[in-house]
Design a protein around this motif. Structure first.
Motif, PDB file in Angstrom:
ATOM      1  N   ALA A 258      -6.174   0.224 -18.552  1.00 45.22           N
ATOM      2  CA  ALA A 258      -6.648  -0.266 -17.255  1.00 45.22           C
ATOM      3  C   ALA A 258      -6.415  -1.754 -17.067  1.00 45.22           C
ATOM      4  O   ALA A 258      -6.526  -2.260 -15.944  1.00 45.22           O
ATOM      5  CB  ALA A 258      -8.140   0.040 -17.090  1.00 45.22           C
ATOM      6  N   ASP A 259      -6.075  -2.476 -18.138  1.00 40.44           N
ATOM      7  CA  ASP A 259      -5.780  -3.898 -17.996  1.00 40.44           C
ATOM      8  C   ASP A 259      -4.329  -4.144 -17.605  1.00 40.44           C
ATOM      9  O   ASP A 259      -3.969  -5.270 -17.231  1.00 40.44           O
ATOM     10  CB  ASP A 259      -6.076  -4.633 -19.310  1.00 40.44           C
ATOM     11  CG  ASP A 259      -7.563  -4.692 -19.600  1.00 40.44           C
ATOM     12  OD1 ASP A 259      -8.351  -4.730 -18.636  1.00 40.44           O
ATOM     13  OD2 ASP A 259      -7.934  -4.696 -20.788  1.00 40.44           O
ATOM     14  N   ARG A 260      -3.503  -3.096 -17.658  1.00 38.92           N
ATOM     15  CA  ARG A 260      -2.092  -3.250 -17.291  1.00 38.92           C
ATOM     16  C   ARG A 260      -1.678  -2.348 -16.128  1.00 38.92           C
ATOM     17  O   ARG A 260      -0.689  -2.635 -15.447  1.00 38.92           O
ATOM     18  CB  ARG A 260      -1.189  -2.944 -18.503  1.00 38.92           C
ATOM     19  CG  ARG A 260      -1.239  -4.015 -19.570  1.00 38.92           C
ATOM     20  CD  ARG A 260      -0.372  -3.679 -20.762  1.00 38.92           C
ATOM     21  NE  ARG A 260       1.058  -3.613 -20.484  1.00 38.92           N
ATOM     22  CZ  ARG A 260       1.835  -4.681 -20.330  1.00 38.92           C
ATOM     23  NH1 ARG A 260       1.321  -5.892 -20.390  1.00 38.92           N
ATOM     24  NH2 ARG A 260       3.130  -4.537 -20.133  1.00 38.92           N
ATOM     25  N   GLU A 261      -2.393  -1.274 -15.896  1.00 48.32           N
ATOM     26  CA  GLU A 261      -1.966  -0.306 -14.895  1.00 48.32           C
ATOM     27  C   GLU A 261      -2.579  -0.549 -13.521  1.00 48.32           C
ATOM     28  O   GLU A 261      -2.292   0.196 -12.580  1.00 48.32           O
ATOM     29  CB  GLU A 261      -2.287   1.113 -15.379  1.00 48.32           C
ATOM     30  CG  GLU A 261      -1.502   1.499 -16.625  1.00 48.32           C
ATOM     31  CD  GLU A 261      -1.862   2.883 -17.130  1.00 48.32           C
ATOM     32  OE1 GLU A 261      -1.952   3.803 -16.304  1.00 48.32           O
ATOM     33  OE2 GLU A 261      -2.066   3.034 -18.353  1.00 48.32           O
ATOM     34  N   THR A 262      -3.426  -1.551 -13.397  1.00 49.57           N
ATOM     35  CA  THR A 262      -3.920  -1.976 -12.090  1.00 49.57           C
ATOM     36  C   THR A 262      -4.279  -3.444 -12.178  1.00 49.57           C
ATOM     37  O   THR A 262      -4.568  -3.962 -13.272  1.00 49.57           O
ATOM     38  CB  THR A 262      -5.155  -1.168 -11.648  1.00 49.57           C
ATOM     39  OG1 THR A 262      -5.566  -1.615 -10.343  1.00 49.57           O
ATOM     40  CG2 THR A 262      -6.313  -1.348 -12.604  1.00 49.57           C
ATOM     41  N   SER A 310       6.215   4.734  -9.029  1.00 46.54           N
ATOM     42  CA  SER A 310       5.038   3.859  -8.939  1.00 46.54           C
ATOM     43  C   SER A 310       4.259   4.099  -7.660  1.00 46.54           C
ATOM     44  O   SER A 310       3.030   4.253  -7.682  1.00 46.54           O
ATOM     45  CB  SER A 310       5.469   2.392  -9.037  1.00 46.54           C
ATOM     46  OG  SER A 310       5.956   2.090 -10.324  1.00 46.54           O
ATOM     47  N   PHE A 311       4.944   4.134  -6.546  1.00 45.53           N
ATOM     48  CA  PHE A 311       4.232   4.320  -5.283  1.00 45.53           C
ATOM     49  C   PHE A 311       3.742   5.760  -5.117  1.00 45.53           C
ATOM     50  O   PHE A 311       2.691   5.991  -4.515  1.00 45.53           O
ATOM     51  CB  PHE A 311       5.106   3.884  -4.105  1.00 45.53           C
ATOM     52  CG  PHE A 311       5.179   2.392  -3.946  1.00 45.53           C
ATOM     53  CD1 PHE A 311       4.035   1.649  -3.703  1.00 45.53           C
ATOM     54  CD2 PHE A 311       6.394   1.730  -4.041  1.00 45.53           C
ATOM     55  CE1 PHE A 311       4.085   0.270  -3.557  1.00 45.53           C
ATOM     56  CE2 PHE A 311       6.458   0.349  -3.903  1.00 45.53           C
ATOM     57  CZ  PHE A 311       5.296  -0.387  -3.663  1.00 45.53           C
ATOM     58  N   GLY A 312       4.487   6.718  -5.655  1.00 46.21           N
ATOM     59  CA  GLY A 312       3.979   8.087  -5.647  1.00 46.21           C
ATOM     60  C   GLY A 312       2.742   8.229  -6.511  1.00 46.21           C
ATOM     61  O   GLY A 312       1.774   8.922  -6.140  1.00 46.21           O
ATOM     62  N   ILE A 398       5.900  -4.234  -7.058  1.00 46.63           N
ATOM     63  CA  ILE A 398       5.604  -3.457  -8.264  1.00 46.63           C
ATOM     64  C   ILE A 398       5.880  -4.342  -9.470  1.00 46.63           C
ATOM     65  O   ILE A 398       6.874  -5.073  -9.503  1.00 46.63           O
ATOM     66  CB  ILE A 398       6.486  -2.198  -8.354  1.00 46.63           C
ATOM     67  CG1 ILE A 398       6.250  -1.273  -7.161  1.00 46.63           C
ATOM     68  CG2 ILE A 398       6.224  -1.438  -9.658  1.00 46.63           C
ATOM     69  CD1 ILE A 398       7.246  -0.147  -7.083  1.00 46.63           C
ATOM     70  N   LEU A 399       4.996  -4.294 -10.458  1.00 50.57           N
ATOM     71  CA  LEU A 399       5.265  -4.923 -11.743  1.00 50.57           C
ATOM     72  C   LEU A 399       5.870  -3.877 -12.671  1.00 50.57           C
ATOM     73  O   LEU A 399       5.330  -2.774 -12.816  1.00 50.57           O
ATOM     74  CB  LEU A 399       3.984  -5.479 -12.363  1.00 50.57           C
ATOM     75  CG  LEU A 399       3.362  -6.707 -11.704  1.00 50.57           C
ATOM     76  CD1 LEU A 399       2.120  -7.133 -12.480  1.00 50.57           C
ATOM     77  CD2 LEU A 399       4.356  -7.857 -11.623  1.00 50.57           C
ATOM     78  N   PHE A 400       6.981  -4.236 -13.303  1.00 58.21           N
ATOM     79  CA  PHE A 400       7.651  -3.350 -14.243  1.00 58.21           C
ATOM     80  C   PHE A 400       7.485  -3.886 -15.660  1.00 58.21           C
ATOM     81  O   PHE A 400       7.440  -5.100 -15.884  1.00 58.21           O
ATOM     82  CB  PHE A 400       9.142  -3.251 -13.925  1.00 58.21           C
ATOM     83  CG  PHE A 400       9.445  -2.564 -12.628  1.00 58.21           C
ATOM     84  CD1 PHE A 400       9.665  -1.200 -12.579  1.00 58.21           C
ATOM     85  CD2 PHE A 400       9.508  -3.288 -11.440  1.00 58.21           C
ATOM     86  CE1 PHE A 400       9.950  -0.563 -11.389  1.00 58.21           C
ATOM     87  CE2 PHE A 400       9.795  -2.665 -10.235  1.00 58.21           C
ATOM     88  CZ  PHE A 400      10.009  -1.295 -10.206  1.00 58.21           C
ATOM     89  N   ASP A 401       7.384  -2.981 -16.624  1.00 57.44           N
ATOM     90  CA  ASP A 401       7.348  -3.371 -18.023  1.00 57.44           C
ATOM     91  C   ASP A 401       8.696  -3.998 -18.387  1.00 57.44           C
ATOM     92  O   ASP A 401       9.744  -3.403 -18.167  1.00 57.44           O
ATOM     93  CB  ASP A 401       7.084  -2.154 -18.909  1.00 57.44           C
ATOM     94  CG  ASP A 401       6.858  -2.524 -20.354  1.00 57.44           C
ATOM     95  OD1 ASP A 401       7.835  -2.921 -21.015  1.00 57.44           O
ATOM     96  OD2 ASP A 401       5.708  -2.411 -20.819  1.00 57.44           O
ATOM     97  N   LYS A 402       8.668  -5.195 -18.941  1.00 58.50           N
ATOM     98  CA  LYS A 402       9.924  -5.915 -19.170  1.00 58.50           C
ATOM     99  C   LYS A 402      10.773  -5.260 -20.262  1.00 58.50           C
ATOM    100  O   LYS A 402      11.990  -5.505 -20.326  1.00 58.50           O
ATOM    101  CB  LYS A 402       9.656  -7.376 -19.521  1.00 58.50           C
ATOM    102  CG  LYS A 402       9.125  -7.650 -20.899  1.00 58.50           C
ATOM    103  CD  LYS A 402       8.946  -9.141 -21.138  1.00 58.50           C
ATOM    104  CE  LYS A 402       8.492  -9.434 -22.562  1.00 58.50           C
ATOM    105  NZ  LYS A 402       9.474  -9.050 -23.576  1.00 58.50           N
ATOM    106  N   ASP A 403      10.150  -4.456 -21.108  1.00 56.70           N
ATOM    107  CA  ASP A 403      10.894  -3.811 -22.191  1.00 56.70           C
ATOM    108  C   ASP A 403      11.399  -2.419 -21.816  1.00 56.70           C
ATOM    109  O   ASP A 403      12.547  -2.074 -22.098  1.00 56.70           O
ATOM    110  CB  ASP A 403      10.025  -3.720 -23.448  1.00 56.70           C
ATOM    111  CG  ASP A 403       9.653  -5.096 -23.989  1.00 56.70           C
ATOM    112  OD1 ASP A 403      10.523  -5.984 -23.961  1.00 56.70           O
ATOM    113  OD2 ASP A 403       8.501  -5.278 -24.405  1.00 56.70           O
ATOM    114  N   LEU A 408       4.574  -0.522 -13.965  1.00 55.78           N
ATOM    115  CA  LEU A 408       3.236  -0.682 -14.534  1.00 55.78           C
ATOM    116  C   LEU A 408       2.168  -0.513 -13.480  1.00 55.78           C
ATOM    117  O   LEU A 408       1.275   0.321 -13.607  1.00 55.78           O
ATOM    118  CB  LEU A 408       3.092  -2.080 -15.160  1.00 55.78           C
ATOM    119  CG  LEU A 408       3.744  -2.318 -16.507  1.00 55.78           C
ATOM    120  CD1 LEU A 408       3.609  -3.778 -16.906  1.00 55.78           C
ATOM    121  CD2 LEU A 408       3.080  -1.432 -17.557  1.00 55.78           C
ATOM    122  N   CYS A 409       2.233  -1.342 -12.434  1.00 57.17           N
ATOM    123  CA  CYS A 409       1.199  -1.254 -11.406  1.00 57.17           C
ATOM    124  C   CYS A 409       1.707  -1.818 -10.087  1.00 57.17           C
ATOM    125  O   CYS A 409       2.681  -2.579 -10.041  1.00 57.17           O
ATOM    126  CB  CYS A 409      -0.084  -1.957 -11.846  1.00 57.17           C
ATOM    127  SG  CYS A 409      -0.065  -3.732 -11.725  1.00 57.17           S
TER     128      CYS A 409
END
Length: 544
Positions: A258-262, A310-312, A398-403, A408-409
């Motif tokens: 929950a600290d990364r997905e929102t 992500s938006f879905g 949208i934030l994407f995981d850099k790796d 992400l959220c």
């Protein structure tokens, strides 16, 4: 047998002797003093060296701060164990740190994360609140109160009953008083190492807040909300807190991060959802999500597919959120009928005498006037449900995981409102499935990319799943067409009104924007059957 040697047998020394006796850690308590000669005074202060073999623990109990600190340091140099003496009625948080030789008297209170240096004296009934820092030799007098986040210099003292408030520390990069006030309102002023402008947004003033020593770590984002755009910041923040706290609970329930997905927004130290500065400017703060990136434009179909997921997923997580409880912070934002009416009014008034320069575009809008009511009519007839909608579903929100490249959220939540899922879906297609930028003047470069449309639709429907109704799935192509048409109408309206809303760099900028949108609408219509087939393919309703 444990023995304690107290240097100083005056008034404070005798009080400390009583406290040590109440503490119950020593069988024998003796004193050294140059002027007092009672039976428990076993010598002069200078005799501390010769008594080292008999007494392993010693403490200085002089009222003068510098003398108390000086003797504490001498005792430590001589190899004595210099304990802290704390009365049993004192309340000291387990997170408090204290240097050697501190004296905590009757009824004193020292709260969370306070840090006391050597030889500090906290007198009877005094309160040292949380996160204070007291340097060596400080004296907090009788019933004094040290409010949170104070820093008291070495050997300083308070008066009896005095209240000491925090004095603000300077923060690198902070020159604006309102920004400084906001940082302290969110309890970041005491811990921030430096602050700098952040991001590429053009609406709100955004700053990155770094914590820690040296270069620090980017930990928070603080923003001043633009009240020219968002005239009711209280309602904006109520929407945001309601949705993000709901998302956090959902994510935790399924075992997610929950600290990364929102985004997680922070309330002020008074519990308010935002801070209002001296000029009336509203500020809000949220956590920064590390190891994440924003993508400004579609690089590959996979980018757009992940955006659709992500938006879905955002829609699916909020499927059961009561959308009708959200504030409509921008009235009739995606009511295409209203946008058409605004266009017709602007065309009739023609305040800048520009109607003669855009006859082709005007005709395009007029021939599509009947389309403008399709989705709103379905909503009013109960065929489409009211949803929690983002209303600005561009790729860079949208934030994407850099790796991993996975979404992400979803961010930039200012425009969360009740609306149609088709609007969010359609706005993504409008922005991302074009082969050219929004204001490309060469229309030969502007095309609707069916491959990108399919990539996004696949990701969106996979993530949204059963959250969408069959009617919503059927009308997804209408969402793409209507959001693109609506945006073109808005650009053309602003052109007719003299460019009063969208920023422009040259006189025909808005007209060029309108033309790109209408070109996309035309190509969507040319590929209408293919769009429908793609939607049916991924919604598992082909042939129905």
């Amino acid at each position: 047998m444990s023995k304690l040697l107290i240097l100083g047998a005056g008034g404070l020394g005798r009080m400390v002797g009583e406290v040590a006796a109440a503490q119950g850690c020593w069988d024998t308590i003796s004193f050294l003093d140059d002027a007092v000669h009672t039976c428990d005074v076993v010598g002069r202060c200078v005799d501390y060296l010769s008594l080292k073999g008999e007494y392993s623990q010693a403490i200085a109990a002089f009222g003068d701060n510098r003398l108390r600190l000086s003797w504490t340091e001498k005792l430590l140099e001589a190899g004595y164990n210099v304990p802290c003496v704390i009365h049993p009625t004192a309340i000291v948080s387990p997170s408090v740190t204290m240097g050697a030789g501190c004296l905590i008297l009757h009824g004193a209170i020292i709260n969370t994360n306070a840090n006391l240096g050597k030889a500090c004296l906290v007198n009877s009934g005094a309160l040292v609140d949380h996160d204070n820092r007291l340097e060596d030799g400080v004296h907090i007098n009788l019933h004094a109160t040290i409010k949170a986040w104070c820093h008291l210099e070495q050997c300083s003292r308070t008066e009896a009953g005095e209240i000491v408030y925090s004095t603000r520390r300077s923060i690198l990069g902070v020159e604006d008083r309102n920004l400084e006030d906001a940082l302290f309102a969110f309890k970041l002023g005491e811990v921030a190492s430096y602050v700098k402008p952040f991001g590429s947004g053009h609406i709100n003033d955004t700053y990155a807040v770094y914590l820690g020593e040296g270069a620090g770590t980017l930990s928070y984002v603080i923003q001043r909300i633009n009240t020219e755009v968002f005239k009711k910041p209280q309602e904006v923040m109520e929407n945001i807190f309601g949705v993000t706290e709901y998302l956090r609970a959902r994510i935790l329930a399924r075992g997610g991060d929950a600290d990364r997905e929102t985004l997680n927004y922070i309330k002020t130290k008074t519990g308010a959802p935002y801070f209002e500065d001296a000029d009336g400017g509203p500020w809000r703060c949220y956590n920064y999500i590390p190891d994440s990136v924003c993508i400004e434009s579609v690089r590959t179909p996979k980018d757009f597919y992940n955006s659709g997921k992500s938006f879905g997923g955002f829609l699916r997580e909020l499927e059961n959120y009561p959308a009708d409880t959200l504030h409509e912070t921008i009235e009739k934002f995606h009511d295409t009928r209203k946008r058409l009416h605004d266009f017709e009014t602007a065309l009739e008034r023609d305040v800048r005498n520009r109607a003669r320069t855009c006859k082709k575009e005007t005709n395009f809008v007029q021939t599509h006037a009947g389309d403008c009511s399709v989705l709103m009519d379905l909503l009013e007839q109960g065929h489409l449900p009211l949803r929690v909608t983002h209303n600005d579903t561009k790729l860079n929100n949208i934030l994407f995981d850099k790796d991993t490249g996975q979404g992400l959220c979803v961010i930039d939540l200012d425009t969360i409102m009740p609306g149609l899922a088709l609007n969010d879906y359609g706005d993504s297609i409008r922005f991302g499935a074009s082969t050219a930028r929004e204001d490309e003047p060469d229309l030969d470069k502007v095309h609707f990319d069916l491959e990108l449309f399919e990539a996004y639709t696949k990701g969106y429907l996979e993530a949204a799943g059963s959250a969408l109704t069959e009617t919503e799935k059927e009308y997804l192509p209408w969402g793409a067409k209507m959001m693109t048409l609506e945006c073109g109408i808005r650009f053309l309206t602003d052109y007719l009104q003299g460019d009063t809303y969208f920023k422009v760099t040259h006189p025909k900028h808005n007209l060029e924007r309108a033309r790109t949108q209408f070109k996309l609408v035309s190509e969507m219509e040319a590929h209408w059957d293919e769009m429908g087939a793609i939607v049916r393919k991924y919604s598992k309703t082909e042939g129905k």
